[in-house]
Structures are given as structure tokens and as C-alpha cells.
Motif scaffolding. Structure first.
Motif, PDB file in Angstrom:
ATOM      1  N   GLU A  64      -8.129  -2.986   9.530  1.00  0.00           N
ATOM      2  CA  GLU A  64      -8.131  -1.550   9.815  1.00  0.00           C
ATOM      3  C   GLU A  64      -7.107  -0.797   8.979  1.00  0.00           C
ATOM      4  N   ASP A  65      -6.081  -1.493   8.487  1.00  0.00           N
ATOM      5  CA  ASP A  65      -5.143  -0.842   7.559  1.00  0.00           C
ATOM      6  C   ASP A  65      -5.838  -0.557   6.226  1.00  0.00           C
TER       7      ASP A  65
ATOM      8  N   GLN B 188      -8.152   7.387   3.728  1.00  0.00           N
ATOM      9  CA  GLN B 188      -7.009   8.293   3.631  1.00  0.00           C
ATOM     10  C   GLN B 188      -6.790   9.046   4.941  1.00  0.00           C
ATOM     11  N   THR B 189      -6.688   8.265   5.994  1.00  0.00           N
ATOM     12  CA  THR B 189      -6.424   8.819   7.317  1.00  0.00           C
ATOM     13  C   THR B 189      -5.628   7.806   8.115  1.00  0.00           C
ATOM     14  N   GLU B 190      -4.848   8.280   9.078  1.00  0.00           N
ATOM     15  CA  GLU B 190      -4.103   7.398   9.977  1.00  0.00           C
ATOM     16  C   GLU B 190      -4.848   7.192  11.288  1.00  0.00           C
TER      17      GLU B 190
ATOM     18  N   SER C 258       0.832  -1.196   0.000  1.00  0.00           N
ATOM     19  CA  SER C 258       0.000   0.000   0.000  1.00  0.00           C
ATOM     20  C   SER C 258       0.872   1.254   0.000  1.00  0.00           C
ATOM     21  N   VAL C 259       0.374   2.312  -0.631  1.00  0.00           N
ATOM     22  CA  VAL C 259       1.098   3.583  -0.599  1.00  0.00           C
ATOM     23  C   VAL C 259       0.883   4.300   0.729  1.00  0.00           C
ATOM     24  N   GLY C 260      -0.169   3.948   1.466  1.00  0.00           N
ATOM     25  CA  GLY C 260      -0.399   4.502   2.793  1.00  0.00           C
ATOM     26  C   GLY C 260      -0.390   6.018   2.838  1.00  0.00           C
TER      27      GLY C 260
ATOM     28  N   SER D 110      -1.070  -8.088   2.923  1.00  0.00           N
ATOM     29  CA  SER D 110      -2.494  -8.450   2.980  1.00  0.00           C
ATOM     30  C   SER D 110      -3.403  -7.229   2.973  1.00  0.00           C
ATOM     31  N   GLU D 111      -2.875  -6.062   3.369  1.00  0.00           N
ATOM     32  CA  GLU D 111      -3.714  -4.872   3.401  1.00  0.00           C
ATOM     33  C   GLU D 111      -4.071  -4.363   2.012  1.00  0.00           C
TER      34      GLU D 111
END
Length: 569
Positions: free
Chosen positions: A301-302, A309-311, A198-200, A233-234
Motif C-alpha cells: 500500500e506504500d 501521489q496520495t496519503e 521513496s520521496v513520498g 521495499s516500497e
């Protein structure tokens, strides 16, 4: 180096609060010392390992045209506000104010800082491509630091940033760094798997991460033995194999006292857990969110953070559930939900009929509830389902397997994620002003020390690869009071140093057993024992990794060491 003069102290007892082998052995072998939760000092031998890791990384980054620099640790909030990450990055961002009240952060990464530097200098396509990197301390306010260097709040990182004129040239740079990473991990003696990721919160077009398989890693890796698919897996898509062909049945309300869990409700009503619609209320950086998912599945949750688009994502408390919905946990449902709550249906719910669903009233559920009738329409559907062992491979439809992995490095094709908001542009051949096309590439250097130990250790201690061992050779003088043992030990030591061999002489006045135990614990690739067998005209040479032993006349040792070191490289 003589051990009697060296600042290196091992522990006899195993640290009680260490879980991961790398954490336990790093402490016991005296490589690190804890300052506070997630914060460590590196001792001289520990820093020797770090320095050797850095040297390997520098060699490979320089070989592909990287230029080393050093950016400031303190970063002004204005730069982060330009990209929107001052708030988006979340609570992991260490924030502070100076004496004038101006906001700063301790850099967890440096996309903003490097873009600010480059935009003020680089103006023309003639200066592209450009690859800049640094090796620096980073800071992240981890919610739960653990496993020693694996999840720390202060850590050493190599971060690199590329600037290109377009996507095609940026992808070439991206691949060049990937090749360099492969060489780095091979030289470090690490078996690293490259997986899609993921780009996270970093953002961009795509990313890959490099992971070492270990039960103490914090990344879940899904892979397929049939086709070779592998990804965090995310970002692994959930393939829904449950599709209902039954007719819609009449809905009825049922009294379900104390049935506040999926398991209890399933037993009470004699229905499969997959027929229960589970509703989870989250408080997020984007407001209130209710996720609707099949009862036998869990929310990743990831995935939810990436989608929103939030942590910042956390399950609502009992008090918040009661205040917002007028019910309690276990009886949350999508019926009569306030307008400020955003409903997101997981893909696992698509195509299913005749749900068991909470009525949003304590102790009551509805049987045979259906979308568009008792339930609202599925206006927002997202893949938020946590991948499990045996799920369907998205490529070949075989069964997926799962492993824990420790993230060692991460590469991102950023595109114009930072250059557009920060107005970092260049002028092309035609005189047109265009945004720079960027990439970023990180390797956790202090985490690499832990990863090497995770993959290179046994019940006796560490087994360092030659390339990063604090010392290549240890000479154990069993009895320093014996003048002949000390004379031979000194001769081998001096000769080895003159040959350029990285050697330490254990001349401590300690018991032979403790010195030999330390030599195994500390993981020297080659050990030379100068002891009782010197009376027979030989010393003993021991290779830590293979357990091979040999007896040699002292005069043959230097040349044999030279050949062995060449073989072990």
C-alpha cells in the motif's frame, strides 16, 4: 549530581503495555512518562540524553556550514496550499482554526515555512549555497502510535534545508549532509544502514534513509548479499519471473459457492494461487481504484500511495463493494466495472494467460479468462507488488533478503518541488531569474534515543554509549550511614567533577541490591561501588559494556576514570 536530590525515579515492575525493548526500558529507567497515546514527557535524565544527542548533531551540522534557526510551530494553511500539500499530506496533518476561523497546522515538517522565509530575503547567486537547520518539536497525527518514541505523535526532530543554484551544487550539498550523518550515527554508537528510499509526500528527485535494523522498526528493507543492493521495499522493483508460454484456452464459468478467499478457491478448483487474478477495491484520495494482482502476491500500500501521489488509501468496506459493484468481497473482478473505478494492473500479471477471475457476481468465477478477450486490456500497469524474501534482486538477479528497520534519518534531493510553486527564485550571474534548487534532511532526535537503546541493551537494562549517557559515571555508596563509605564516595565524586567528568553519586537510603540494579538498568558506562571492600582498602570499578571489573585503592580512581573515559570515547 546527588541522586537523593535528583528527579529520577525508576520502576520495579515492567510496564505491561510496552513491546519494544526501548519502550520498556525508557519507561522502567524513568527516562520518559506517557501523557497520552504517542505523547511523552522527558524527565531530567531522559532530557540529558536528548541534549547530548542534540549537541552531537549541532557539531556535525555546523562543521559543514549549517546555520541554526527556529521556525514557528504553527503554520498558516496558505503556505501549504501553495504547494498542494494541505490536502495531499493527509490525515497525519494536525489542523486547527484560530478564533477568527483561519486555518493553521502544527508543523510535521517545514519545507513550506523555510521556503517562505528564504524567498523573502535571498535574491542573488552570491548568497548561495545556503544550509539552514533547526531542532524543534514536530507533530503528526499517527493513526497507530506505538513502541513508545519509535512511533509518536509529538517528537523532536532536526530538520535542515539547503538552497543551491543548480542540481550539481545541490548534489554536492546532499553528499556533504550524508557524510555528516555518517559521523553523527558513529558518535551516537548506532549501526545505521543507508538505503534508497521513496520521496513520498515530501516529493523531489531522489532520497535515502538511514535505518537501524531491529524487529520493532516499521520500514521493510530489501537487500542483496551478493551485490550490496539495499532499499526500502516500497521502492524495490518486483522482477516478474512468471511468464506463460501456454496457449489461450476456452473460458468457462464455474459455480464457486463460499469461495471468497484465494486459498479456498485454489483448493476448490485445484489451481495454483499464482493463476488466480486477485482484485482489490480501494478508496483513495484519487477516487476509486481497483488493483489487479497475482493471487499469491500482496499489494504494497506504500507503493500504491506513492503511485497515486496520495496519503489516503483504504480497502473498500463490504457495504461500499456491494453498492459500487453489486457483489461482495472475494468475488470482485475487473468485468463490467463502473467507469468511475480506475483499473491498475500490477506488473506480476504481465505475460500471464488463462486466469481464474471473479465474475463480479457472488459465487461465480471464470476459468481461463484472458486479457483482451474476457478481461479488459492492461491500459495501466504499475509495480504495486509487496516484496518478499527470495524475490529477485533488480541489479544482479540473486535472491533478496528482508529485514525490519527503524528509520532514523531521511535525506531528500527536492529539486524545484517547492521553489517553483512558491516562486522562490534567485538571480544568476547573467541577471536571469531561476528557481532555487533545494534539499531537505531530517533526523528524528527523540527516536534516536529509542534506537540507541534498541542496539545497546541487555537483560539487565540499558548500556549507554559514553557520548550520550545521562551520566558517564555512577558512584554507588552502598551504605550512606557508614561515615567512611560516605567520606570516600564524596571525595571521589568531588574530584571527578573537578576533572570535568559527568558523574552522579547514588547516596539514596535504599537497599544495596536495588541501587546496584538501578545502576545496570539506567546504563551508566562506568560504575564505582564503595562498599564493604573499603575495609580492605579498595573500591570496585565496573565497566557496563564489557563486564570488566577491577579493585582499586580510592586514591587511584580519578586518574583511572580519566583514562577509561578517553578509551571509551
Amino acid at each position: 549530581m546527588r541522586w537523593s536530590c535528583y528527579f529520577w525515579y525508576t520502576l520495579k515492575e515492567t510496564p505491561s503495555d510496552s513491546e519494544a525493548p526501548s519502550h520498556r526500558l525508557s519507561l522502567k529507567a524513568g527516562l520518559i512518562k506517557q501523557v497520552s497515546s504517542g505523547i511523552y514527557h522527558f524527565t531530567p535524565p531522559g532530557y540529558r540524553v536528548i541534549s547530548k544527542i542534540q549537541s552531537i548533531i549541532r557539531d556535525e551540522m555546523n562543521a559543514i556550514g549549517g546555520q541554526e534557526l527556529l521556525l514557528s510551530v504553527l503554520s498558516p494553511s496558505e503556505l501549504w496550499q501553495e504547494t498542494g500539500r494541505w490536502e495531499l499530506y493527509g490525515e497525519e496533518l494536525f489542523k486547527l482554526k484560530d478564533r477568527k476561523g483561519k486555518d493553521f497546522c502544527l508543523g510535521p515538517t517545514h519545507e513550506e515555512g523555510i521556503t517562505d522565509l528564504v524567498r523573502g530575503i535571498l535574491k542573488s547567486y552570491k548568497n548561495l549555497p545556503l544550509l539552514l537547520y533547526q531542532i524543534q518539536v514536530k507533530f503528526r497525527d499517527e493513526k497507530r502510535p506505538r513502541f513508545g518514541l519509535i512511533r509518536a505523535r509529538e517528537f523532536i526532530m532536526k530538520d535542515a534545508y539547503s538552497f543551491d543554484r543548480d542540481e550539481e551544487s545541490a548534489r554536492f550539498t546532499y553528499q556533504s549532509v550524508q557524510f555528516a550523518y555518517g559521523r553523527i550515527f558513529k558518535k551516537l554508537g548506532i549501526n545505521a544502514l543507508c538505503v534508497q528510499a521513496s520521496v513520498g509526500s515530501i516529493g523531489g528527485l531522489s532520497s535515502h534513509e538511514y535505518v537501524a535494523i531491529t524487529p520493532f522498526g516499521e520500514a521493510n528493507i530489501a537487500y542483496c548479499e551478493n551485490c550490496g543492493y539495499s532499499a526500502n521495499s516500497e521502492i524495490t522493483p518486483f522482477v516478474n519471473k512468471e511468464q506463460d508460454s501456454e496457449e489461450e484456452l476456452k473460458a468457462t464459468e464455474v459455480y464457486t459457492p463460499d469461495a471468497n478467499s484465494i486459498e479456498v478457491l485454489s483448493n476448490l478448483l485445484s489451481v495454483k494461487q499464482s493463476k488466480i487474478l486477485k482484485a482489490l477495491l480501494y478508496k483513495s484520495g484519487q477516487g476509486w481504484v481497483m488493483v489487479l494482482i497475482r493471487g499469491d502476491r500482496s499489494v504494497d500500500e506504500d507503493k500504491l500511495k506513492n503511485y497515486l501521489q496520495t496519503e489516503e488509501v483504504a480497502l473498500a468496506s463490504d457495504q461500499e463493494v456491494n453498492s459500487l459493484l453489486g457483489t461482495s468481497k472475494g468475488f470482485i473482478g475487473p468485468i463490467n466495472v463502473p467507469s468511475e473505478v480506475r483499473l491498475i494492473w500490477d506488473v506480476s500479471t504481465v505475460g500471464q494467460k488463462n486466469w481464474v477471475v471473479a465474475k463480479n457476481v457472488p459465487d461465480w468465477h471464470i476459468l481461463n479468462a484472458n486479457v483482451g478477450r474476457e478481461l479488459p486490456l492492461q491500459q495501466e500497469v504499475a509495480d504495486l507488488c509487496k516484496i518478499e524474501e527470495g524475490d529477485i534482486c533488480p541489479v544482479c538477479k540473486s535472491s533478496l533478503k528482508l529485514s525490519r528497520g527503524l528509520e532514523l534519518g531521511h535525506v531528500f534531493l527536492l529539486g524545484v518541488r517547492y521553489s517553483v510553486p512558491m516562486k522562490a527564485t534567485f538571480t544568476d550571474q547573467s541577471g536571469k531569474e531561476l528557481p532555487l534548487f533545494m534539499g531537505c534532511y531530517g533526523i528524528g532526535i527523540s527516536r534516536l534515543l529509542a534506537a540507541i537503546i534498541e542496539q545497546n541493551s541487555d537483560q539487565l537494562g540499558i548500556i549507554w554509549p559514553l557520548s550520550v549517557a545521562p551520566f558517564e559515571v555512577v558512584i554507588v555508596c552502598v551504605n550512606p550511614s557508614d561515615s567512611e563509605q560516605m567520606k570516600v564516595s564524596n571525595w571521589i565524586y568531588q574530584t571527578a567533577m573537578q576533572m570535568g567528568i559527568d558523574v552522579i553519586l547514588d547516596d539514596r537510603e535504599q537497599s544495596p541490591g536495588s541501587k546496584l540494579a538501578d545502576s545496570d538498568l539506567c546504563g551508566f558506562p562506568i560504575k564505582i561501588i564503595v562498599g564493604k571492600r573499603l575495609k580492605e582498602g579498595v573500591v570496585e570499578l565496573y565497566i557496563r559494556k564489557t563486564g570488566e571489573k577491577m579493585a582499586l585503592p580510592p586514591e587511584e580512581v580519578p586518574e583511572r576514570l580519566k583514562r577509561l573515559i578517553e578509551e571509551l570515547k
